[in-house]
Design an enzyme around this catalytic site. Structure first.
Site, short mmCIF file in Angstrom:
data_model
loop_
_atom_site.label_atom_id
_atom_site.label_comp_id
_atom_site.label_asym_id
_atom_site.label_seq_id
_atom_site.Cartn_x
_atom_site.Cartn_y
_atom_site.Cartn_z
N TYR A 55 -35.94 30.54 -2.11
CA TYR A 55 -37.40 30.60 -2.07
C TYR A 55 -37.89 30.95 -0.67
CZ TYR A 55 -36.85 28.12 -6.55
OH TYR A 55 -36.48 27.75 -7.81
N HIS A 113 -27.64 27.89 -8.49
CA HIS A 113 -28.93 28.43 -8.95
C HIS A 113 -28.80 29.19 -10.28
CE1 HIS A 113 -33.08 29.62 -7.17
NE2 HIS A 113 -33.15 29.50 -8.46
P1 NDP Z 1 -45.16 26.49 -12.99
O1 NDP Z 1 -45.14 26.50 -14.48
O2 NDP Z 1 -44.97 25.20 -12.30
O3 NDP Z 1 -46.54 27.15 -12.53
C1 NDP Z 1 -46.96 27.19 -11.20
C2 NDP Z 1 -48.36 27.80 -11.18
O4 NDP Z 1 -49.25 26.95 -11.93
C3 NDP Z 1 -48.98 27.92 -9.80
O5 NDP Z 1 -49.70 29.14 -9.79
C4 NDP Z 1 -49.93 26.73 -9.69
O6 NDP Z 1 -51.07 27.00 -8.91
C5 NDP Z 1 -50.36 26.57 -11.14
N1 NDP Z 1 -50.66 25.18 -11.46
C6 NDP Z 1 -50.02 24.06 -11.02
N2 NDP Z 1 -50.56 22.96 -11.53
C7 NDP Z 1 -51.58 23.37 -12.32
C8 NDP Z 1 -52.54 22.70 -13.11
N3 NDP Z 1 -52.54 21.35 -13.18
N4 NDP Z 1 -53.44 23.42 -13.80
C9 NDP Z 1 -53.44 24.78 -13.73
N5 NDP Z 1 -52.57 25.49 -13.00
C10 NDP Z 1 -51.64 24.78 -12.30
O7 NDP Z 1 -44.13 27.59 -12.54
P2 NDP Z 1 -42.98 27.71 -11.44
O8 NDP Z 1 -42.36 29.02 -11.68
O9 NDP Z 1 -43.47 27.42 -10.08
O10 NDP Z 1 -41.91 26.61 -11.85
C11 NDP Z 1 -41.92 25.33 -11.32
C12 NDP Z 1 -40.77 25.13 -10.34
O11 NDP Z 1 -39.52 25.25 -11.02
C13 NDP Z 1 -40.67 26.18 -9.24
O12 NDP Z 1 -41.66 26.01 -8.25
C14 NDP Z 1 -39.26 25.97 -8.79
O13 NDP Z 1 -39.14 24.84 -7.94
C15 NDP Z 1 -38.55 25.77 -10.12
N6 NDP Z 1 -37.99 27.02 -10.68
C16 NDP Z 1 -36.63 27.11 -10.83
C17 NDP Z 1 -36.05 28.26 -11.32
C18 NDP Z 1 -34.56 28.33 -11.46
O14 NDP Z 1 -34.03 29.44 -11.67
N7 NDP Z 1 -33.85 27.24 -11.35
C19 NDP Z 1 -36.86 29.43 -11.70
C20 NDP Z 1 -38.29 29.22 -11.57
C21 NDP Z 1 -38.80 28.04 -11.09
P3 NDP Z 1 -51.29 26.50 -7.39
O15 NDP Z 1 -49.95 26.57 -6.70
O16 NDP Z 1 -52.29 27.45 -6.86
O17 NDP Z 1 -51.81 25.08 -7.40
#
Ligand code: NDP
Length: 284
Positions: A55, A113
């Protein structure tokens, strides 16, 4: 209601809703707000933090390092190693660099990962060496489907794996067919990434679906809280939403104490049916 928790095989209990960090650490101008968001999340009980060397090319780990500075013992810290680094000396070096960025001596959990070309045997050996050296407490995997998990369990020491982190939200329920039951049977929790279905190519409008919105209105909560309560309706699933906006962080922490009743779960089942055949594992 008490905050929902999930048990790892080694007896450590973590909150069922933690914090993701993908896309943090990309811009210097966002650094302070990202640090504050993670600190707020810790204050509100989301003490599991998920990050990765990938990341922002280490930038997200730097954000986490700053956020947990002086409060490392309050946090369950998870990071991930690139597949191409997941063996031999490279694994030691990658882990040491992550530890430096995170300003800590030990990771609670270190995940492969995704599966690359390095043999699982070699990755397990590297993980066990890191554990023996005290650089990680436990290890696990991410983005492995059931055949990979079976293969891992046949590798010496493979059964010490603590978790599989995979994509899971209402519009992507493929893991319910085989992988989620497999993990329950083998007594490892699943870490659900993209639990709000907000990021990546497989972006789905789960939060704006009329059923999610209706359920949210009736409960006087947000549709994100409904989505997270749904993902964490099982006692072996940890959701790791990523949030920078303080309102989002508060919202997500609220899901720690929200449980859906069978009628609510049935409505979501109708709106987002679970597949009746084996699907390829969704990834982003
Ligand atoms: P999420 O489903 O967590 O979505 C994140 C987005 O949702 C951001 O834009 C955030 O906005 C928004 N958001 C957060 N909370 C709310 C809420 N309560 N209401 C409305 N919108 C909201 O997606 P991610 O892809 O970030 O997945 C979560 C985590 O999983 C990643 O950050 C990472 O740590 C992990 N991951 C692991 C992967 C792997 O291959 N192992 C692949 C992808 C993710 P804002 O930030 O502006 O608040």
């Amino acid at each position: 209601m008490n905050a929902k928790t999930v048990l790892f095989p080694d007896g450590i209990r973590v909150p069922a809703v933690g914090q993701g960090t993908w896309f943090m650490g990309e811009k210097e101008s966002e650094f302070r707000s990202e640090v504050s968001a993670l600190q707020l999340g810790i204050d509100l009980g989301m003490t599991l933090i998920d990050t990765a060397e990938m990341y922002a090319d280490g930038g997200a780990e730097r954000v986490v390092g700053e956020a947990i500075s002086g409060r490392r013992d309050q946090v369950y810290l998870v990071s991930k190693v690139y597949p191409q680094n997941a063996g031999g000396e490279k694994a030691i070096a990658a882990c040491e660099q992550s530890l430096q960025r995170l300003k800590t001596e030990t990771l609670d959990l270190y995940l492969l990962h995704w599966r690359g070309s390095i043999k699982l045997e070699e990755t397990v050996r590297a993980m066990e060496a890191l554990q023996q050296a005290g650089k990680i407490r436990r290890w696990g995997v991410s983005n492995l489907d059931t055949p990979d998990m079976n293969e891992l369990w046949n590798v010496p020491g493979g059964e010490h794996c603590q978790t599989n982190q995979v994509l899971y939200h209402a519009a992507s329920r493929g893991i319910e067919y085989e992988l989620l039951p497999w993990c329950r049977e083998h007594e490892i929790p699943v870490m659900a990434y993209c639990p709000l279905a907000q990021a990546g190519n497989l972006r789905h409008e789960v939060l704006h679906h009329p059923v999610m919105q209706q359920l949210a209105r009736v409960r006087n909560v947000s549709s994100a809280q409904i989505a997270l309560a749904w993902v964490t309706r099982f006692d072996n699933v940890i959701a790791i939403p990523k949030a920078v906006q303080p309102g989002h962080v508060h919202d997500n922490a609220g899901a720690l104490t929200l449980s859906l009743n069978p009628e609510e779960i049935a409505l979501i089942d109708q709106a987002f049916p679970t597949p009746s055949i084996k699907m390829p594992l969704d990834i982003v």
